[in-house]
Motif scaffolding. Structure first.
Motif, PDB file in Angstrom:
ATOM      1  N   THR A 199       3.766  -6.658  -0.603  1.00 51.33           N
ATOM      2  CA  THR A 199       5.096  -6.130  -0.907  1.00 51.33           C
ATOM      3  C   THR A 199       5.168  -5.460  -2.273  1.00 51.33           C
ATOM      4  OG1 THR A 199       5.749  -8.338  -1.632  1.00 51.33           O
ATOM      5  CG2 THR A 199       6.388  -7.701   0.593  1.00 51.33           C
ATOM      6  N   ASP A 200       4.259  -5.772  -3.164  1.00 54.35           N
ATOM      7  CA  ASP A 200       4.167  -5.038  -4.437  1.00 54.35           C
ATOM      8  C   ASP A 200       3.013  -4.042  -4.403  1.00 54.35           C
ATOM      9  OD1 ASP A 200       6.326  -6.061  -5.840  1.00 54.35           O
ATOM     10  OD2 ASP A 200       5.200  -7.754  -6.642  1.00 54.35           O
ATOM     11  N   VAL A 201       1.844  -4.490  -3.938  1.00 58.09           N
ATOM     12  CA  VAL A 201       0.642  -3.643  -3.977  1.00 58.09           C
ATOM     13  C   VAL A 201       0.849  -2.342  -3.197  1.00 58.09           C
ATOM     14  CG1 VAL A 201      -1.768  -3.473  -3.211  1.00 58.09           C
ATOM     15  CG2 VAL A 201      -0.985  -5.521  -4.392  1.00 58.09           C
ATOM     16  N   LEU A 202       1.381  -2.432  -1.974  1.00 62.23           N
ATOM     17  CA  LEU A 202       1.551  -1.216  -1.176  1.00 62.23           C
ATOM     18  C   LEU A 202       2.615  -0.299  -1.772  1.00 62.23           C
ATOM     19  CD1 LEU A 202       1.143  -2.451   2.511  1.00 62.23           C
ATOM     20  CD2 LEU A 202      -0.546  -1.440   0.997  1.00 62.23           C
ATOM     21  N   VAL A 203       3.647  -0.882  -2.381  1.00 68.48           N
ATOM     22  CA  VAL A 203       4.663  -0.050  -3.038  1.00 68.48           C
ATOM     23  C   VAL A 203       4.033   0.702  -4.213  1.00 68.48           C
ATOM     24  CG1 VAL A 203       6.818  -0.069  -4.359  1.00 68.48           C
ATOM     25  CG2 VAL A 203       6.604  -1.500  -2.321  1.00 68.48           C
TER      26      VAL A 203
ATOM     27  N   MET B  12       0.964   1.506  -4.507  1.00 69.28           N
ATOM     28  CA  MET B  12       0.056   2.524  -3.965  1.00 69.28           C
ATOM     29  C   MET B  12       0.836   3.731  -3.464  1.00 69.28           C
ATOM     30  SD  MET B  12      -2.732   0.080  -2.066  1.00 69.28           S
ATOM     31  CE  MET B  12      -3.777   1.372  -1.400  1.00 69.28           C
ATOM     32  N   LYS B  13       1.968   3.477  -2.821  1.00 66.54           N
ATOM     33  CA  LYS B  13       2.795   4.591  -2.346  1.00 66.54           C
ATOM     34  C   LYS B  13       3.305   5.425  -3.508  1.00 66.54           C
ATOM     35  CE  LYS B  13       4.240   2.829   2.065  1.00 66.54           C
ATOM     36  NZ  LYS B  13       5.311   2.779   3.049  1.00 66.54           N
ATOM     37  N   GLN B  14       3.627   4.740  -4.591  1.00 69.96           N
ATOM     38  CA  GLN B  14       4.141   5.471  -5.752  1.00 69.96           C
ATOM     39  C   GLN B  14       3.006   6.043  -6.600  1.00 69.96           C
ATOM     40  OE1 GLN B  14       6.469   2.215  -7.299  1.00 69.96           O
ATOM     41  NE2 GLN B  14       8.326   2.899  -6.279  1.00 69.96           N
ATOM     42  N   ARG B  15       1.769   5.865  -6.130  1.00 70.18           N
ATOM     43  CA  ARG B  15       0.571   6.354  -6.836  1.00 70.18           C
ATOM     44  C   ARG B  15       0.432   5.755  -8.235  1.00 70.18           C
ATOM     45  NH1 ARG B  15       0.027   7.730  -2.249  1.00 70.18           N
ATOM     46  NH2 ARG B  15      -0.479   9.793  -1.435  1.00 70.18           N
ATOM     47  N   LYS B  16       1.024   4.588  -8.438  1.00 66.75           N
ATOM     48  CA  LYS B  16       0.824   3.905  -9.717  1.00 66.75           C
ATOM     49  C   LYS B  16      -0.574   3.317  -9.758  1.00 66.75           C
ATOM     50  CE  LYS B  16       5.625   2.859 -10.761  1.00 66.75           C
ATOM     51  NZ  LYS B  16       6.705   1.904 -10.525  1.00 66.75           N
ATOM     52  N   ILE B  17      -1.059   2.921  -8.580  1.00 60.76           N
ATOM     53  CA  ILE B  17      -2.449   2.485  -8.482  1.00 60.76           C
ATOM     54  C   ILE B  17      -3.095   3.187  -7.278  1.00 60.76           C
ATOM     55  CG2 ILE B  17      -2.164   0.218  -9.582  1.00 60.76           C
ATOM     56  CD1 ILE B  17      -2.045  -0.997  -6.742  1.00 60.76           C
ATOM     57  N   THR B  18      -4.397   3.463  -7.377  1.00 60.12           N
ATOM     58  CA  THR B  18      -5.126   4.074  -6.253  1.00 60.12           C
ATOM     59  C   THR B  18      -6.465   3.361  -6.090  1.00 60.12           C
ATOM     60  OG1 THR B  18      -5.913   5.733  -7.811  1.00 60.12           O
ATOM     61  CG2 THR B  18      -4.116   6.399  -6.376  1.00 60.12           C
TER      62      THR B  18
ATOM     63  N   CYS C  55       6.746  -0.971   7.077  1.00 61.02           N
ATOM     64  CA  CYS C  55       6.266   0.022   6.102  1.00 61.02           C
ATOM     65  C   CYS C  55       5.405  -0.621   5.031  1.00 61.02           C
ATOM     66  CB  CYS C  55       7.427   0.773   5.457  1.00 61.02           C
ATOM     67  SG  CYS C  55       8.311  -0.139   4.178  1.00 61.02           S
ATOM     68  N   LEU C  56       5.397  -1.957   4.940  1.00 67.24           N
ATOM     69  CA  LEU C  56       4.635  -2.624   3.889  1.00 67.24           C
ATOM     70  C   LEU C  56       3.579  -3.571   4.458  1.00 67.24           C
ATOM     71  CD1 LEU C  56       7.297  -3.402   1.097  1.00 67.24           C
ATOM     72  CD2 LEU C  56       5.690  -1.508   1.271  1.00 67.24           C
ATOM     73  N   ILE C  57       3.023  -3.190   5.601  1.00 72.64           N
ATOM     74  CA  ILE C  57       1.965  -3.997   6.208  1.00 72.64           C
ATOM     75  C   ILE C  57       0.847  -3.067   6.644  1.00 72.64           C
ATOM     76  CG2 ILE C  57       1.405  -5.344   8.286  1.00 72.64           C
ATOM     77  CD1 ILE C  57       4.149  -6.687   7.937  1.00 72.64           C
TER      78      ILE C  57
ATOM     79  N   ILE D  63       9.497   1.860   0.883  1.00 76.60           N
ATOM     80  CA  ILE D  63       9.072   0.950  -0.187  1.00 76.60           C
ATOM     81  C   ILE D  63       9.804  -0.397  -0.140  1.00 76.60           C
ATOM     82  CG2 ILE D  63       8.132   2.624  -1.826  1.00 76.60           C
ATOM     83  CD1 ILE D  63      10.880   2.703  -3.180  1.00 76.60           C
ATOM     84  N   GLY D  64      10.229  -0.775   1.052  1.00 79.42           N
ATOM     85  CA  GLY D  64      10.736  -2.132   1.223  1.00 79.42           C
ATOM     86  C   GLY D  64      12.132  -2.400   0.710  1.00 79.42           C
TER      87      GLY D  64
END
Lengths: 157, 291
Positions: B37-41, B43-49, A62-64, A44-45
């Motif tokens: 850098t925010d959107v993928l984080v 998504m990983k945390q399943r806050k958004i899908t 990991c963020l791309i 998560i960066g």
């Protein structure tokens, strides 16, 4: 989900791959290209273990999204050595025992090289600030800072 | 859990018109992707899908920093923190926004993360919003049914919440020109954690009548990480306006700002730090006017 074809340059070599939209660059590097030097840390960066160069810019793999590297150039830790000759930053890390478990090392070295490009003669404070996004849980950073300083010093000639 | 993100359909349009038509079609099911850098984080945390990802990085018109003859600075949606921090198109009087950009994350995340993305995520602890509040920035919101410009002061509604509709995109930030004898500063300090999240951020734009009198003619104070949203310290601003800016009035202004801040956790410490940072920022802003 349909796979998407992409073309890119990895460590100087042209490659093609088929990726899912939700594949990340780190998945492509490690699971498709077997370039496992780039490490998967926090995901998560926050830790910097997956740091690579994308078109000469320091980024986190990991963020791309993998699909977005189409047409771009990627350099990983595997792309630094010339044949059997290590990059001088790698040598400086070895000489200064800046490596303990080694998990953070590839990311550290990529970031250190980026720093040298931007600022060839950094102060200790500047080194620490620049390396902020790379976390090491073994060394306490002392030897890493020393390795970077020594590299900078050696480049001054 | 953090290795994979959910499946989605991917679009990479090359025009803004396509983006807004996709947003109109997929409404809440689509997410815009720039730096990631925010959107993928999230998504990983399943806050958004999100079911659809719209990559806006291939739209050249969104990537620009321009300074107009009228003194207005415009920052496109694709401008990253790293790109902004070294841009030669940014006049010195807007240095404070560079300071705020450099406070964000690490080199790696600054190279990807955008200023507009920082606003869209709407974290109470974000660094660029306090600076942009002090600069009285406007945001241009565009959808398929039209466009509107809102002040950043009216944008945030709660932690990670804002007035942006799911059919809208922020295309640019508009920063009005500064009057003569103005100085701006952004100061911050962080928690010591793996992500060095900002504990208190203070952005200030101070204007005085002239350097002899030093009467405050305008002041905007933006505070970060001390309320549910980035906030303006309006009581402190009003107090100093019309007064001579000196050590005593700076001290009083800083105390008022601390009192009107609304931190929840570590409240006592954060309030104290609002006081300290506001005081420092005001003194430094004054020095920048003198330069």
């Amino acid at each position: 989900m349909k796979k998407i074809p992409i073309k890119f340059t990895i460590n100087g070599q042209q490659r093609e791959a088929l990726v899912q939209p939700n594949d990340l660059l780190i998945n492509l590097l490690r699971d498709e290209l077997y370039l496992t030097g780039t490490k998967y840390g926090c995901g998560i960066g926050e830790c910097g273990a997956c740091t690579v160069f994308l078109d000469d810019e320091l980024v986190l793999a990991c963020l791309i999204l993998a699909v977005t590297v189409d047409g771009k150039e990627i350099t990983t830790i595997e792309g630094l050595a010339r044949g059997k000759e290590l990059h001088p930053m790698q040598i400086s890390f070895l000489k200064n025992a800046a490596v303990q478990c080694g998990f953070c090392t590839p990311g550290m070295i990529m970031t250190a090289i980026s720093l040298m490009k931007e600022n060839p003669d950094p102060s200790e404070e500047e080194i620490r600030e620049y390396m902020r996004g790379n976390i090491c849980r073994c060394t306490g950073y002392t030897q890493i800072i020393k390795a970077i300083k020594e590299y900078a010093h050696s480049m001054k000639g | 859990m953090l290795k994979k993100i959910n499946k989605f359909e991917y679009f990479a349009p090359s025009t803004l018109a396509e983006v807004i038509s996709l947003l109109a079609e997929y409404k809440g099911k689509a997410k815009l992707y720039a730096g990631g850098t925010d959107v993928l984080v999230q998504m990983k945390q399943r806050k958004i899908t999100p079911e659809y990802i719209i990559d806006i990085k291939k739209i050249p018109e969104l990537n620009g920093i321009t300074y107009s003859p009228e003194g207005e600075l415009t920052i496109g949606a694709l401008v990253t923190h790293g790109q902004f921090a070294i841009s030669k198109n940014v006049p010195e009087k807007f240095t404070m926004l560079k300071e705020a950009s450099l406070a964000v994350g690490s080199v790696q995340t600054r190279n990807r993360g955008t200023i507009v993305g920082n606003i869209c995520t709407s974290s109470p602890a974000a660094d660029t919003p306090p600076a942009l509040l002090a600069l009285d920035a406007g945001l241009k919101l565009v959808s398929s049914t039209g466009e509107r410009t809102v002040k950043i002061n009216d944008f945030f509604t709660g932690p990670f919440k804002n007035i942006l509709k799911d059919t809208e995109i922020i295309t640019e930030i508009l920063i009005p020109g500064l009057p003569e004898n103005s100085g701006g500063v952004y100061l911050w300090h962080s928690k010591i954690t793996e992500e060095d999240e900002t504990l208190v951020g203070v952005g200030i734009v101070l204007t005085v009548d002239n350097l002899e009198n030093r009467v405050c003619t305008n002041l905007r104070i933006g505070l970060g990480s001390v309320a549910p949203t980035p906030m303006r310290a309006v009581k402190a601003e009003d107090f100093l306006k019309g007064k001579i800016v000196d050590e005593e009035t700076i001290k009083q202004t800083a105390e008022i700002a601390a009192n009107e801040s609304l931190p929840r956790s570590r409240a006592e410490y954060r309030k104290e730090m609002v006081k300290v940072q506001t005081k420092r920022a005001l003194s430094q802003a004054l020095k920048r006017i003198e330069r």
